[in-house]
Design a protein around this motif. Structure first.
Motif, PDB file in Angstrom:
ATOM      1  N   ARG A  14     -12.146  13.518   5.047  1.00  0.00           N
ATOM      2  CA  ARG A  14     -11.125  14.263   5.646  1.00  0.00           C
ATOM      3  C   ARG A  14      -9.813  13.674   5.821  1.00  0.00           C
ATOM      4  O   ARG A  14      -8.737  14.177   5.313  1.00  0.00           O
ATOM      5  CB  ARG A  14     -11.810  14.793   6.954  1.00  0.00           C
ATOM      6  N   TYR A  15      -9.921  12.365   6.194  1.00  0.00           N
ATOM      7  CA  TYR A  15      -8.682  11.456   6.254  1.00  0.00           C
ATOM      8  C   TYR A  15      -7.789  11.308   4.876  1.00  0.00           C
ATOM      9  O   TYR A  15      -6.599  11.548   4.716  1.00  0.00           O
ATOM     10  CB  TYR A  15      -8.912  10.000   6.835  1.00  0.00           C
ATOM     11  N   ARG A  16      -8.795  11.139   3.998  1.00  0.00           N
ATOM     12  CA  ARG A  16      -8.148  11.104   2.616  1.00  0.00           C
ATOM     13  C   ARG A  16      -7.504  12.375   2.136  1.00  0.00           C
ATOM     14  O   ARG A  16      -6.332  12.276   1.598  1.00  0.00           O
ATOM     15  CB  ARG A  16      -9.273  10.454   1.384  1.00  0.00           C
ATOM     16  N   ARG A  36     -16.074   1.415  -4.282  1.00  0.00           N
ATOM     17  CA  ARG A  36     -16.035   2.081  -5.585  1.00  0.00           C
ATOM     18  C   ARG A  36     -15.912   3.440  -5.265  1.00  0.00           C
ATOM     19  O   ARG A  36     -15.072   4.201  -6.268  1.00  0.00           O
ATOM     20  CB  ARG A  36     -17.406   1.814  -6.141  1.00  0.00           C
ATOM     21  N   ARG A  37     -16.475   4.076  -4.496  1.00  0.00           N
ATOM     22  CA  ARG A  37     -16.636   5.606  -4.369  1.00  0.00           C
ATOM     23  C   ARG A  37     -15.085   6.003  -3.557  1.00  0.00           C
ATOM     24  O   ARG A  37     -14.594   7.013  -4.383  1.00  0.00           O
ATOM     25  CB  ARG A  37     -17.381   6.249  -3.471  1.00  0.00           C
ATOM     26  N   PHE A  38     -14.648   5.196  -2.685  1.00  0.00           N
ATOM     27  CA  PHE A  38     -13.303   5.653  -2.053  1.00  0.00           C
ATOM     28  C   PHE A  38     -11.824   5.175  -2.363  1.00  0.00           C
ATOM     29  O   PHE A  38     -11.048   5.887  -2.398  1.00  0.00           O
ATOM     30  CB  PHE A  38     -13.589   5.882  -0.588  1.00  0.00           C
ATOM     31  N   CYS A  39     -11.949   3.734  -2.699  1.00  0.00           N
ATOM     32  CA  CYS A  39     -10.852   3.301  -2.959  1.00  0.00           C
ATOM     33  C   CYS A  39     -10.146   3.315  -4.265  1.00  0.00           C
ATOM     34  O   CYS A  39     -10.625   3.319  -5.403  1.00  0.00           O
ATOM     35  CB  CYS A  39     -10.980   1.934  -2.495  1.00  0.00           C
ATOM     36  N   ASP A  40      -8.636   3.665  -4.133  1.00  0.00           N
ATOM     37  CA  ASP A  40      -7.959   3.742  -5.292  1.00  0.00           C
ATOM     38  C   ASP A  40      -7.572   2.228  -5.922  1.00  0.00           C
ATOM     39  O   ASP A  40      -7.825   2.295  -7.427  1.00  0.00           O
ATOM     40  CB  ASP A  40      -6.394   4.363  -4.873  1.00  0.00           C
ATOM     41  N   VAL A  68       0.818  -1.094   0.050  1.00  0.00           N
ATOM     42  CA  VAL A  68      -0.078   0.012   0.119  1.00  0.00           C
ATOM     43  C   VAL A  68       0.835   1.295  -0.016  1.00  0.00           C
ATOM     44  O   VAL A  68       1.982   1.559   0.852  1.00  0.00           O
ATOM     45  CB  VAL A  68      -0.871   0.078   1.386  1.00  0.00           C
ATOM     46  N   GLU A  69       0.777   2.164  -1.099  1.00  0.00           N
ATOM     47  CA  GLU A  69       1.476   3.393  -0.866  1.00  0.00           C
ATOM     48  C   GLU A  69       0.932   4.302  -0.219  1.00  0.00           C
ATOM     49  O   GLU A  69      -0.236   4.323   0.434  1.00  0.00           O
ATOM     50  CB  GLU A  69       1.278   3.905  -2.622  1.00  0.00           C
ATOM     51  N   GLU A  70       1.947   5.138   0.282  1.00  0.00           N
ATOM     52  CA  GLU A  70       1.517   6.471   1.262  1.00  0.00           C
ATOM     53  C   GLU A  70       0.529   7.417   0.623  1.00  0.00           C
ATOM     54  O   GLU A  70       0.556   7.646  -0.637  1.00  0.00           O
ATOM     55  CB  GLU A  70       2.880   7.025   1.831  1.00  0.00           C
ATOM     56  N   GLY A  71      -0.728   7.589   1.351  1.00  0.00           N
ATOM     57  CA  GLY A  71      -1.649   8.134   0.919  1.00  0.00           C
ATOM     58  C   GLY A  71      -2.756   7.466   0.107  1.00  0.00           C
ATOM     59  O   GLY A  71      -3.836   8.124  -0.222  1.00  0.00           O
ATOM     60  N   GLU A  72      -2.400   6.197   0.033  1.00  0.00           N
ATOM     61  CA  GLU A  72      -3.374   5.516  -0.866  1.00  0.00           C
ATOM     62  C   GLU A  72      -4.697   4.816  -0.128  1.00  0.00           C
ATOM     63  O   GLU A  72      -4.390   4.621   1.186  1.00  0.00           O
ATOM     64  CB  GLU A  72      -2.604   4.237  -1.691  1.00  0.00           C
ATOM     65  N   MET A  73      -5.817   4.577  -0.647  1.00  0.00           N
ATOM     66  CA  MET A  73      -6.772   4.034   0.122  1.00  0.00           C
ATOM     67  C   MET A  73      -6.959   2.704  -0.462  1.00  0.00           C
ATOM     68  O   MET A  73      -7.338   2.406  -1.716  1.00  0.00           O
ATOM     69  CB  MET A  73      -8.132   4.735  -0.010  1.00  0.00           C
TER      70      MET A  73
END
Length: 400
Positions: free
Chosen positions: A191-193, A210-214, A49-54
């Motif tokens: 906000r966290y994202r 689907r809405r949030f995850c990269d 998991v990359e930094e800042g990724e969801m």
């Protein structure tokens, strides 16, 4: 730069064949070996998991999602493989662990926030904000045992989000509370994202994934099935169970259905639901195309038969009906075997299980074959809206 690295992770549980519940059984058990069976919860799972990724994690119940999160959180140890965490990690796994039913809301906030790693000074400065976010200001001195389960989870979530995470593990926490509180949870997640927090998100709510995850990881029975772009992995989850191409013959009726009538001059020999990949399936994404293929056999020459369907909820509520005559479709005389397709451009249902009645009738209301609610399919929620049916609509502001 990756902040989570997982390589060849495996987790095996040993389950004893016999249960020893008394002191005598435990003592006598010392004289004979305990026999175990093994359960493979995770097998050769590898991802980063990359930094800042969801990163989303999806799969059926029992696929190993929660086990994986507990290993990432350090609650469980893997049987083999490695896990590397390179930032401060905050798990939102089992909200409310550490709550005491005989403590007041404020006392439980202090206890739970301490478990989450907050200092006494930080806790004192956040109590009012926590109660306000949870909508429990008037219950600050009430004992937890008098709270509903929803109130308890709201209090736990509102306390947990007071931390300052760099990596966040979330297990179905957006399903807490009513719709208003869930929207608050969504706002916190956004906000966290925006703050660049790395998030690993387990959920059955494919719309939120689907809405949030990269990217998304799909697990099935502990095995890593897919890892990649979220839309593609969700399609693999919903449509990947069935790899069966559609044949030209309908399925054979194993036994005579109870809710069936007609003289069978035209016989419905089977029904198949076909997904957007042209394969037979029983599950569909909301708003994806679906074809209902009705196989028939006309045992004699039948002029202008009328094929129809009726859609029902799982509880039996009538939702929709149509037939070829209503749509101005007249197939002419039929004889022998064939099939007719009902092509649905977008499945309008948001989520749920649905039953289908299929029928073929003739002139003067002669029933050739009628199978009442004998076929069913499931719709998986993949959008943001709520309810049973989706509308094609848009919001327009008039600022004049």
């Amino acid at each position: 730069m990756s902040v989570i690295d997982v390589e060849h992770l495996e987790k095996v549980f040993r389950i004893p064949h016999e249960k020893r519940t008394t002191v005598f059984e435990a003592l006598t058990g010392l004289l004979r070996p305990t026999h175990y069976k093994t359960f493979q919860a995770l097998q050769d799972v590898t991802f980063s998991v990359e930094e800042g990724e969801m990163l989303g994690i999806i799969g059926e119940n029992g696929s190993g999602k929660s086990t994986l999160l507990k290993i990432l959180a350090g609650i469980m140890r893997p049987t083999s493989g490695t896990v590397s965490i390179n930032r401060r990690l905050t798990p939102f796994l089992e909200l409310g662990v550490g709550f005491n039913p005989d403590f007041t809301a404020v006392e439980n906030i202090r206890t739970y926030a301490t478990i989450m790693g907050l200092s006494k000074r930080e806790i004192n400065g956040k109590i009012d904000n926590i109660l306000e976010f949870a909508g429990l200001e008037t219950f600050r001195d009430a004992k937890l045992k008098n709270f509903s389960s929803g109130m308890q989870v709201r209090l736990a979530f509102s306390t947990a989000i007071q931390t300052d995470p760099e990596i966040l593990l979330m297990d179905e926490v957006l399903a807490v509370g009513d719709m208003e509180f869930q929207q608050k949870c969504m706002d916190v997640l956004n906000r966290y994202r925006n703050e660049g927090v790395t998030i690993v998100f387990v959920s059955h709510d494919l719309g939120s994934v689907r809405r949030f995850c990269d990217r998304t990881l799909l697990l099935r029975q502990g095995e890593q099935v897919a890892l990649g772009e979220t839309d593609e992995v969700i399609d693999r989850y919903v449509y990947g169970r069935t790899e069966k191409p559609v044949g030209e013959e309908g399925p054979t009726q194993a036994k005579e259905p109870e809710n069936r009538r007609g003289d069978r001059k035209v016989e419905i020999t089977g029904v198949k639901f076909i997904d957007k990949f042209g394969r037979e399936n029983m599950r569909f994404n909301s708003f994806d195309p679906m074809t209902v293929r009705i196989f028939y056999e006309a045992h004699e020459r039948i002029p202008d038969p009328n094929f129809g369907v009726a859609l029902y909820s799982e509880q039996g509520t009538y939702l929709y009906g149509t037939n070829t005559e209503l749509k101005g479709i007249y197939p002419g005389a039929l004889e022998g075997r064939g099939h007719i397709d009902l092509r649905i451009r977008e499945v309008p249902m948001i989520a749920g299980n649905f039953r289908l009645t299929v029928a073929v009738v003739g002139k003067n209301n002669v029933t050739y074959d009628w199978l009442d609610k004998q076929h069913s399919f499931e719709v998986i929620k993949t959008g943001k809206d709520d309810g049973m049916f989706g509308l094609v609509c848009e919001w327009v502001f008039d600022r004049g």
